[in-house]
Scaffold this active site. Structure first.
Site, mmCIF file in Angstrom:
data_model
loop_
_atom_site.group_PDB
_atom_site.id
_atom_site.type_symbol
_atom_site.label_atom_id
_atom_site.label_comp_id
_atom_site.label_asym_id
_atom_site.label_seq_id
_atom_site.Cartn_x
_atom_site.Cartn_y
_atom_site.Cartn_z
ATOM 1 N N HIS A 226 0.875 -1.184 0.000
ATOM 2 C CA HIS A 226 0.000 0.000 0.000
ATOM 3 C C HIS A 226 0.906 1.227 0.000
ATOM 4 O O HIS A 226 1.961 1.219 0.646
ATOM 5 C CB HIS A 226 -0.848 0.058 1.282
ATOM 6 C CG HIS A 226 -2.105 -0.750 1.270
ATOM 7 N ND1 HIS A 226 -2.540 -1.457 2.378
ATOM 8 C CD2 HIS A 226 -3.047 -0.942 0.309
ATOM 9 C CE1 HIS A 226 -3.695 -2.050 2.089
ATOM 10 N NE2 HIS A 226 -4.023 -1.757 0.853
ATOM 11 N N CYS B 270 -2.169 2.679 9.128
ATOM 12 C CA CYS B 270 -3.190 1.708 8.690
ATOM 13 C C CYS B 270 -4.386 1.704 9.620
ATOM 14 O O CYS B 270 -5.507 1.422 9.200
ATOM 15 C CB CYS B 270 -2.614 0.296 8.670
ATOM 16 S SG CYS B 270 -1.263 0.054 7.539
HETATM 17 N N1 ARG Z 1 -3.659 -7.258 6.419
HETATM 18 C C1 ARG Z 1 -4.099 -6.041 5.807
HETATM 19 C C2 ARG Z 1 -4.060 -6.180 4.298
HETATM 20 O O1 ARG Z 1 -3.160 -6.793 3.801
HETATM 21 C C3 ARG Z 1 -3.245 -4.904 6.253
HETATM 22 C C4 ARG Z 1 -3.733 -3.581 5.762
HETATM 23 C C5 ARG Z 1 -2.853 -2.461 6.188
HETATM 24 N N2 ARG Z 1 -3.420 -1.211 5.837
HETATM 25 C C6 ARG Z 1 -2.787 -0.184 5.266
HETATM 26 N N3 ARG Z 1 -3.414 0.939 5.146
HETATM 27 N N4 ARG Z 1 -1.574 -0.313 4.774
HETATM 28 O O2 ARG Z 1 -4.916 -5.709 3.591
#
Ligand code: ARG
Length: 266
Positions: free
Chosen positions: A165, A259
């Protein structure tokens, strides 16, 4: 350096677990201390409250262990809400839960139409909406975000699966400044970032590898994982006040402070 009052939406990690693997941080066979995850999340929430920010809470739903990652719940600018659509079916049911929360709170919401994981991949930097792609959010969603928000969208290609992300590879510090890990971006996107942000703070791999860039700034205070000591020192040198916080349990799902934090811009 001036802090501005922020409004955040968070989701308590009541049902947090690592039950599947949709990014390289997740190992469903490794133990997770669920109580410690709640305490770490509570500590983060208290940091925001102590800074004077507003924190709303959305109710966690059973069976959605990643719902704690509220940044993925929407993108909200000028009171406009772009709903999300997750790449992975394991997270799909989070999307209507977040959209309902905003509808009940009286916001105008727009359907996602394309895969887009909210502020995980869309970060507002001054007038520009920086938008990541490569792993989750698709570029059609970038075009849609530009239409909905009327802000120029800058597409950035992510190339390292550990930084899947945009908010794991880049942090907006204030209207004019960002911090980022150059290696997490394609050569062309690195050139774009150099052109737009010649004074950016360049993070070292060691800091990104503890999700140090998954940080939340109010323009003056930067809340980041306590393990990102090099980045914290670099930020203090630039005049920011850093607040380290331990997110070790949530990191097992690939998440850090940002996150867990969705900014609500009215
Ligand atoms: N386990 C989640 C995923 O892979 C983690 C999300 C983390 N969120 C973020 N905004 N980077 O989607």
């Amino acid at each position: 350096m001036d802090a501005t009052h922020r409004h955040y939406l968070m989701c308590r990690p009541t049902y947090f677990a690592v039950e599947y693997a949709i990014n390289p941080w997740m190992d469903p066979t490794a133990p997770v201390d669920a109580d410690l995850a709640v305490r770490q999340w509570e500590a983060l929430r208290h940091i925001y409250l102590d800074l004077g920010h507003t924190v709303d809470e959305i109710e966690a739903l059973p069976g959605l262990p990643d719902m704690v990652f509220a940044a993925n719940g929407a993108t909200v600018i000028d009171g406009n809400v772009l709903a999300v659509e997750f790449r992975d079916p394991q997270r799909a049911d989070e999307a209507p839960a977040y959209r309902d929360w905003f509808e009940r709170a009286g916001f105008e919401t727009h359907e996602a139409k394309y895969v887009n994981e909210g502020e995980g991949d869309m970060l507002l930097a001054g007038d520009l909406l920086l938008a990541g792609t490569g792993f989750r959010t698709v570029t059609a969603a970038h075009d849609r975000a530009q239409e909905i928000f009327g802000r120029p969208v800058i597409t950035l290609q992510l190339v390292d699966p550990r930084f899947y992300h945009l908010d794991t590879a880049l942090c907006v510090l204030d209207e004019r400044t960002v911090a980022y890990l150059p290696e997490a971006f394609s050569p062309g996107s690195q050139a774009v970032l150099r052109r737009l942000f010649p004074d950016a703070v360049l993070a070292a791999p060691a800091d990104a590898e503890v999700l140090g860039l998954n940080a939340v700034s109010d323009g003056r205070h930067v809340v980041l994982p306590s393990q990102a000591t090099g980045l914290a020192a670099a930020l203090r040198e630039r005049g920011y006040e850093t607040i380290g916080t331990d997110m070790s349990e949530l990191r097992k799902a690939g998440g850090g402070p940002k996150c867990c934090t969705l900014e609500v811009r009215k």
